[in-house]
Design a protein around this motif. Structure first.
Motif, mmCIF file in Angstrom:
data_model
loop_
_atom_site.group_PDB
_atom_site.id
_atom_site.type_symbol
_atom_site.label_atom_id
_atom_site.label_comp_id
_atom_site.label_asym_id
_atom_site.label_seq_id
_atom_site.Cartn_x
_atom_site.Cartn_y
_atom_site.Cartn_z
ATOM 1 N N UNK A 84 0.818 -1.220 0.000
ATOM 2 C CA UNK A 84 0.000 0.000 0.000
ATOM 3 C C UNK A 84 0.846 1.263 0.000
ATOM 4 N N UNK A 85 2.168 1.114 0.092
ATOM 5 C CA UNK A 85 3.052 2.270 0.128
ATOM 6 C C UNK A 85 3.002 2.994 -1.211
ATOM 7 N N UNK A 86 2.819 4.301 -1.148
ATOM 8 C CA UNK A 86 2.699 5.113 -2.362
ATOM 9 C C UNK A 86 3.768 6.207 -2.374
ATOM 10 N N UNK A 87 4.048 6.747 -3.570
ATOM 11 C CA UNK A 87 5.006 7.863 -3.641
ATOM 12 C C UNK A 87 4.626 9.019 -2.727
ATOM 13 N N UNK A 88 3.330 9.239 -2.549
ATOM 14 C CA UNK A 88 2.876 10.338 -1.704
ATOM 15 C C UNK A 88 3.360 10.161 -0.259
ATOM 16 N N UNK A 89 3.375 8.902 0.223
ATOM 17 C CA UNK A 89 3.870 8.640 1.575
ATOM 18 C C UNK A 89 5.312 9.133 1.729
ATOM 19 N N UNK A 90 6.145 8.793 0.761
ATOM 20 C CA UNK A 90 7.559 9.148 0.838
ATOM 21 C C UNK A 90 7.777 10.640 0.601
ATOM 22 N N UNK A 91 6.995 11.220 -0.294
ATOM 23 C CA UNK A 91 7.094 12.665 -0.531
ATOM 24 C C UNK A 91 6.797 13.434 0.756
ATOM 25 N N UNK A 92 5.734 13.045 1.439
ATOM 26 C CA UNK A 92 5.380 13.725 2.694
ATOM 27 C C UNK A 92 6.436 13.491 3.778
ATOM 28 N N UNK A 93 7.016 12.272 3.786
ATOM 29 C CA UNK A 93 8.064 11.980 4.756
ATOM 30 C C UNK A 93 9.256 12.909 4.547
ATOM 31 N N UNK A 94 9.698 13.052 3.295
ATOM 32 C CA UNK A 94 10.870 13.866 3.003
ATOM 33 C C UNK A 94 10.608 15.358 3.182
ATOM 34 N N UNK A 95 9.499 15.828 2.589
ATOM 35 C CA UNK A 95 9.268 17.271 2.493
ATOM 36 C C UNK A 95 8.578 17.874 3.725
ATOM 37 N N UNK A 96 7.754 17.087 4.404
ATOM 38 C CA UNK A 96 6.986 17.642 5.517
ATOM 39 C C UNK A 96 7.512 17.202 6.884
ATOM 40 N N UNK A 97 7.831 15.918 7.010
ATOM 41 C CA UNK A 97 8.212 15.386 8.323
ATOM 42 C C UNK A 97 9.697 15.585 8.620
ATOM 43 N N UNK A 98 10.551 15.245 7.651
ATOM 44 C CA UNK A 98 11.984 15.242 7.925
ATOM 45 C C UNK A 98 12.691 16.564 7.639
ATOM 46 N N UNK A 99 12.203 17.339 6.678
ATOM 47 C CA UNK A 99 12.895 18.569 6.294
ATOM 48 C C UNK A 99 13.087 19.542 7.456
ATOM 49 N N UNK A 100 12.093 19.689 8.371
ATOM 50 C CA UNK A 100 12.325 20.587 9.512
ATOM 51 C C UNK A 100 13.337 20.030 10.528
ATOM 52 N N UNK A 101 13.627 18.717 10.448
ATOM 53 C CA UNK A 101 14.482 18.087 11.459
ATOM 54 C C UNK A 101 15.890 17.774 10.960
ATOM 55 N N UNK A 102 16.000 17.376 9.677
ATOM 56 C CA UNK A 102 17.274 16.894 9.149
ATOM 57 C C UNK A 102 17.794 17.788 8.030
#
Length: 394
Positions: free
Chosen positions: A110-128
């Motif tokens: 069920x993993x979609x590109x949108x999951x990874x896009x949000x992980x990189x751009x929304x979740x991790x970008x403010x932290x890493x």
């Protein structure tokens, strides 16, 4: 290839008539839904065309309950035997801290590109940093590639995801005066030789701590990098260098040769006086002859900086690794060709060197132009103004 929906118990299944290439006979393949069968007949009927298409295209993946987190955990454990322990520990940290806590419960299918896009751009970008997010992406790419090969997912969705862009984090270096101030203070420390080697050769910390006496040729003024003192499953141990290009020979400054001569003579005296001396054969080792641990070296390093800051409060507190960057920057400022700097640092290509120190190189243009003269024709042609024939025309 034909298929239909059949009921078994209170579940519905897709049944496909297939040709067995081994037995050369017809056989029936029963395909369940993602949870061991479809609850409703119409759900199975809707899935039938796509399943038949994927079977014909040989892209069909058997339904699995494996989560993305389980796929990452399996990949992580398998990776443990194929990379250095320090590298594996960095993988483990990224998986357990940033990947699985955010996407671990998502089903692999069920993993979609949108999951990874949000992980990189929304979740991790403010932290890493962007560089760390790229490492996360490389890890996920590799794990999903393996999952495709093993038939756990039908495609690698990570290949469709764009990474966030950001400014490259710049390192801080000391200028000539600051480096001299540090080295003058470091002379009072028992590990002064390690700090001088870092500044004068650009060697990595792990390479300095693993440098053997047999790899130092003082008559030829050369030091050969052959191994590294790296993180092991228990403590530290000697291992191969970072990569093949890291195996190299470095020309030593005359001052460094003189320092090493005195240092090795002192080490010989310590060996002869101390019957409990456990000689490791290293250039840098403890007073007992054992390998020096990185944490111990860092305590001495930052203690030196602390002492300087008592007198010079605004003295920059750079990392030990930035001594390597300081070495490269001072060489480039002195007009040394980047190819020579690449060879001294052990970079895999000159492109790595140029990319790493791209912010330094533009500042060198003024000095280069001054050396050429007032025009592209160069200083020889300037002499024409004074009625002299340039050497090129002789």
């Amino acid at each position: 290839m034909r298929g239909h929906v059949a009921q078994k118990g209170n579940k519905y299944y897709i049944v496909v008539d297939m040709h067995d290439e081994v037995t050369q006979k017809r056989r029936r393949k029963w395909i369940s839904g993602p949870h061991g069968g479809f609850d409703k007949k119409r759900d199975a009927e809707r899935a039938l065309p796509d399943i038949l298409k994927s079977l014909n295209n040989e892209t069909f993946v058997e339904p699995t309950n494996k989560t993305f987190g389980e796929i990452m955990e399996t990949w992580l454990q398998d990776k443990k035997t194929s990379v250095k322990h320090g590298t594996w520990k960095s993988y483990e940290w990224l998986v357990h801290t940033h990947i699985n806590p955010n996407l671990g419960t998502v089903k692999g299918t069920k993993l979609k590109p949108q999951h990874l896009h949000d992980l990189y751009h929304k979740t991790l970008l403010p932290k890493l940093a962007v560089g760390s997010i790229k490492k996360v992406h490389v890890i996920i790419l590799d794990a999903l590639n393996r999952a495709v090969i093993w038939g756990l997912v039908s495609q690698n969705v990570a290949q469709f995801v764009s990474l966030p862009q950001g400014k490259k984090k710049k390192f801080e270096v000391w200028n000539e005066q600051q480096l001299k101030l540090f080295l003058d203070e470091a002379q009072k420390d028992q590990y002064y030789t390690a700090f001088e080697l870092a500044a004068s050769t650009g060697m990595r910390q792990s390479e300095i701590l693993a440098l053997r006496r047999v790899d130092v040729d003082l008559p030829r003024k050369m030091a050969s990098v052959r191994q590294a003192y790296t993180l092991a499953e228990k403590g530290h141990d000697f291992d191969d260098t970072k990569n093949d290009s890291s195996v190299r020979s470095i020309a030593l400054f005359a001052n460094t040769v003189e320092l090493l001569e005195k240092h090795l003579e002192k080490q010989e005296r310590e060996r002869s006086r101390n019957k409990l001396y456990k000689d490791s054969g290293l250039v840098i080792q403890t007073s007992a002859g054992t390998p020096l641990g990185p944490r111990n070296l860092m305590r001495h390093y930052y203690r030196i900086i602390d002492n300087i800051q008592k007198e010079v409060p605004d003295f920059p507190r750079i990392r030990f690794h930035d001594l390597r960057h300081t070495h490269a920057t001072l060489l480039l400022k002195a007009g040394i060709h980047p190819k020579i700097v690449q060879e001294r640092l052990g970079h895999s290509s000159i492109n790595v060197t140029l990319d790493t120190y791209s912010h330094v190189l533009p500042n060198l243009q003024e000095a280069v132009l001054n050396n050429i003269g007032d025009s592209i024709l160069g200083k020889d042609f300037e002499s024409l103004i004074d009625g002299e024939k340039p050497a090129l025309l002789d």
